[in-house]
Structure formats: structure tokens, C-alpha cells
Design a protein around this motif. Structure first.
Motif, short mmCIF file in Angstrom:
data_model
loop_
_atom_site.label_atom_id
_atom_site.label_comp_id
_atom_site.label_asym_id
_atom_site.label_seq_id
_atom_site.Cartn_x
_atom_site.Cartn_y
_atom_site.Cartn_z
N SER A 121 -4.41 -3.45 -4.26
CA SER A 121 -3.96 -2.14 -3.81
C SER A 121 -3.94 -1.14 -4.95
O SER A 121 -4.30 0.03 -4.79
N ASN A 125 -6.70 1.97 2.33
CA ASN A 125 -6.37 0.59 1.98
C ASN A 125 -5.60 -0.10 3.09
O ASN A 125 -5.80 -1.28 3.39
N THR A 141 0.81 -1.22 0.00
CA THR A 141 0.00 0.00 0.00
C THR A 141 0.84 1.27 0.00
O THR A 141 0.64 2.16 -0.83
#
Length: 462
Positions: free
Chosen positions: A131, A439, A79
Motif C-alpha cells: 500500500s 489501491n 489503504t
């Protein structure tokens, strides 16, 4: 009418500029990307336990949970690099395409994996691809959508989450039963190929503005006309693109004409020329990405109460979303003796209401704000989680699953809209930064809960 110019060589205006850069097409691409991501994620949920049994593994429930944790690990660890990379790059389309390549590779690897470790690696690659979609895709949508419509467009795109689960889970069970373990992955790869075509077609807003078209307002400019009227900004027909006069304004047009070549001339209009050819600049702050160090981004987000609350909601959503996914097929098999096809039908009945709640929540977030809407959805979902623990009847179970899915799905659009607002009001913190944080919070909630839920299930199921 735009005056014709004769040029020997000029950048070619992209075909389909207006519809390829439009808000609706961007929303469609991002929504389909989310659909593909969730489809690939969920298509193996009904079949992995049976495949592990076929491979002669023991303690299937715990192994399935670890596969979901591998997905979450890939998502969480990738991420921060993806968020920082996306804000540094001028193009968001490039990381989206890289993510699709990772998704294709992961599906092939998981399809052909002869043992459990390779299956875990494949799921981690799927987490990395996820992601890309959730960080870069949502940032791309916010770049394009008008500020007052961000919640609505995010809500529409978020229906891809429910559609992916709606299609993926029953399709996975049905294809596995009829054609074997490879069939669900072939279906996922076909969807991924369509997604790749859509991502190659999209034109980002900053590129569209270079050609005198701003998709956020749906308005076309004559760049030469704007250059000639740059002294009177109030006459400009584009709010976000203004004329930046060069050091010698009277020479701007002359220098361009002096560069014309009469050998095999090509006639084009001013609309066929990028704004840079007319000395125009793009001062829109939403398109200018300031490069901040990672620690500075984290510090600024941590100092914003709105950001902290939104990220806490993201964590809660990730937690509750992951609790039922790995255990539901095994619960249905143990209590009611359901096979993969029947498990898929239960998912089908439960996820349809989410197709309504997501766009509705996004629309309400634009009109009423995000704070109370998010809390209300979570509060109304609580009773149905309790009912899900009862083993009275299948209709009651499906009804409870549908209602909790309706309310839980209403959490994501207002949370993501709130994070977009945080980004707009915080200098140096871009959309990719806030959605990277989203995320990360979601991934941590998902990873942390999977093993706990499976351990609990193993202790309580007969």
C-alpha cells in the motif's frame, strides 16, 4: 552572476539537488519500488505450495489462496490510513521508508515462520508495505512529473510491475530448488536494501523548489534575482515559483544583510540559500495539500463519473490479475508435470510482452486519452483467457498467456493517469487520496477472487 554573501551559518544546499529531484530519478525510484514490491510478492508463488507440502499441510491449494488473501487483507485495511496520513504529512518519503521497514520485517518473518499462522501474518505485513508503494509512490511521481507527461512517466514506472513478476517468479523457483526455502527471501531482502538506498536519496519537488529548482520544468532560478524583479512577474524565469513580496519589500535584502556575522565568515552564493531566506513563497496549487475529512474525500470521488469508472477498471484489473497467479503453478504441475524451475520459465515467456505494453499505454494515454484505451485493452484480452482454459499444447498456452498479459498490462497506466487528472480537477482531493481509492478497489478485487478461483480449481483439476 549571483552576488556572493557572507554568512556564518546557513542551511546547506543538498548535494546532487537537480538529479536527485529530477523526474527521471523519481520515476526510477518509484518504478524500482514497484519492482521490489512485486518481486517480493511473486517470488513465493512457485514455492509456497511445495513448502506447505514440506510442512505436512493438506489442501495446499486452498491454503495458498488464503495466504494471498492475507496479503490482500493487509493491503485493503491499511489503504485508507496510509492515504490520509500521506496527505497530512509534508513529506512523502517518510511513509515510503516506513513501508520498506515493514517489508523487511515481513520477509524475515515469512522466511523463519515454522507454521501457517505466522506465514499469514507475514503476508499481511507485505500487503501493508505494498500500500505504501502504490499510494505514496504514485502520488510522489505525480507531484514531480509535468502534467502532460504524467501518463508516460506512470507507464514507465509501471514496467516495474512486469519486471517484478518477471524476475521474482523464475528466481523464486530456481533459488528454492538449488538453495532451499530461505534463498528467495535473501534475494528479496537484497533488492529491498537497494530500494531503501534509492528512497533515501530522493528529494521531493517541494523541497527542491525551496532551493530555486523546479524538477517538473528542469529550470534553476537565482532566488535573489527573482526577489528583485518581483514587481515584474513576466520577467520571472520560473513558472511555478513566484516572488511573494514581504510587508516591507525594500527591507527584505537589508534584513538578511543585517543578520550577517563577520566572525569566521563563509562565502556562499544566492543559489546556496533556500527561497525562504529571500522572502519567496510557493503558490503552486499542486504542492498545497488541503486536509479534508475522510467522508468528504469519499463523497467527492463518488460524485465524479471519471473517478467511479477508473476505480471500476481498477477492480476489474485486480480481479483478473489475481485469478491466474495462485492457480497457474498448480495447473502446470497437474497438467504437464512442471517443477518450480519450469513454472518460472513459463512466467518468463509470458511477462516479457508486458514490458512493452505498459510504457506504450502510458504514452498513448497522454496523447489520445485514457477512456477508449482502457476498454480496448480489456476487450482484446478476453479471447485469450478463453484459450488459456484449453489443454491442447504448451506453446499455445504460453502464447495465450503472453497476449493476455500484454493487453492486461496496458490497463494500469491509463487508469492511474485518469485518476491523476481527477485529483488535479477536484479541490481538496490529493494524489494519495485517488491512489488510495485505486489501491482499495484493486485490493478488494484481488481478495474477493482468490478463494473463488481456488475453489473452482480444486473442483476441476484432476
Amino acid at each position: 552572476m549571483a552576488s556572493p554573501l557572507k554568512l556564518n551559518a546557513t542551511p546547506k544546499k543538498p548535494w546532487g539537488l537537480q538529479w536527485r529531484s529530477s523526474v527521471w530519478f523519481t520515476t526510477t525510484v518509484v518504478g524500482f519500488g514497484i519492482t521490489t514490491d512485486l518481486l517480493v510478492y511473486s517470488i513465493i508463488i512457485p514455492v509456497i505450495p511445495f513448502q506447505l507440502e514440506h510442512l505436512k499441510y493438506q489442501n495446499v491449494s486452498a491454503l495458498t489462496g488464503w495466504l494471498l488473501c492475507a496479503y490482500s487483507a493487509g493491503l485493503v485495511l491499511s489503504t485508507i490510513p496510509i492515504a490520509m496520513y500521506s496527505e497530512i504529512r509534508t513529506s512523502r518519503r517518510t511513509p515510503l521508508i516506513i513501508g520498506l521497514v515493514a517489508l523487511l520485517g515481513s520477509q524475515v518473518l515469512l522466511m523463519e515462520a515454522p507454521n501457517y499462522p505466522l506465514m499469514a501474518v507475514a503476508r499481511a505485513l507485505q500487503g501493508i508495505s505494498s500500500s505504501m508503494v502504490w499510494i505514496v509512490g504514485l502520488a510522489l511521481l505525480c507531484d514531480t512529473a509535468p502534467e502532460k507527461q504524467v501518463g508516460r512517466q506512470l507507464g514507465i514506472a509501471m514496467t516495474g510491475l512486469s519486471v517484478g513478476l518477471l524476475v521474482g517468479t523464475p528466481a523464486g523457483g530456481s533459488l528454492y530448488s538449488r538453495f532451499g526455502f530461505r534463498a528467495p527471501f535473501v534475494f528479496g531482502e537484497i533488492c529491498t536494501a537497494v530500494d531503501l538506498i534509492l528512497r533515501l536519496l530522493i528529494i521531493e519537488r517541494d523541497n527542491a523548489i525551496k532551493w530555486g529548482y523546479d524538477p517538473s520544468v528542469g529550470q534553476q532560478l537565482d532566488p535573489i534575482a527573482n526577489l528583485e524583479t518581483s514587481a515584474s512577474p513576466q520577467q520571472s524565469s520560473l513558472a511555478d515559483v513566484t516572488a511573494a513580496p514581504p510587508p516591507n519589500p525594500p527591507q527584505a535584502r537589508t534584513n538578511l544583510e543585517d543578520s550577517l556575522m563577520l566572525n569566521e565568515p563563509k562565502t556562499v552564493t544566492s543559489e546556496d540559500l533556500p527561497l525562504a531566506a529571500h522572502g519567496l513563497s510557493i503558490p503552486d496549487a499542486s504542492l498545497v495539500r488541503e486536509r479534508l475529512p475522510l467522508l468528504s474525500v469519499i463523497s467527492r470521488l463518488g460524485q465524479s463519473p471519471r473517478a467511479v469508472v477508473a476505480l471500476a477498471m481498477s477492480f476489474v484489473y485486480g480481479t483478473v490479475n489475481s485469478m491466474q497467479e495462485p492457480s497457474l503453478p498448480l495447473h502446470l504441475q497437474a497438467v504437464w508435470g512442471y517443477n518450480p524451475d519450469q513454472v518460472g520459465l513459463v512466467y518468463l515467456a509470458a511477462l516479457v510482452p508486458a514490458l512493452i505494453s505498459s510504457p506504450l499505454a502510458g504514452l498513448l494515454a497522454d496523447r489520445k486519452g485514457s477512456e477508449y484505451l482502457t476498454c480496448t485493452c480489456l476487450f482484446l484480452a478476453l479471447p485469450w483467457w478463453v484459450v488459456l482454459t484449453l489443454r491442447k499444447s504448451m506453446p499455445l498456452f504460453v502464447l495465450s498467456l503472453a497476449l493476455q498479459s500484454f493487453f492486461v498490462s496496458g490497463v494500469v497506466p491509463p487508469v492511474t493517469a485518469e485518476l491523476a487528472a481527477v485529483s488535479r480537477n477536484m479541490k481538496g482531493v490529493g494524489y494519495a487520496h485517488v491512489y488510495g481509492a485505486f489501491n482499495l478497489a484493486f485490493g478488494i478485487g484481488t481478495a474477493g477472487e482468490n478463494n473463488f478461483w481456488f475453489a473452482l480449481w480444486c473442483d476441476t483439476e484432476p
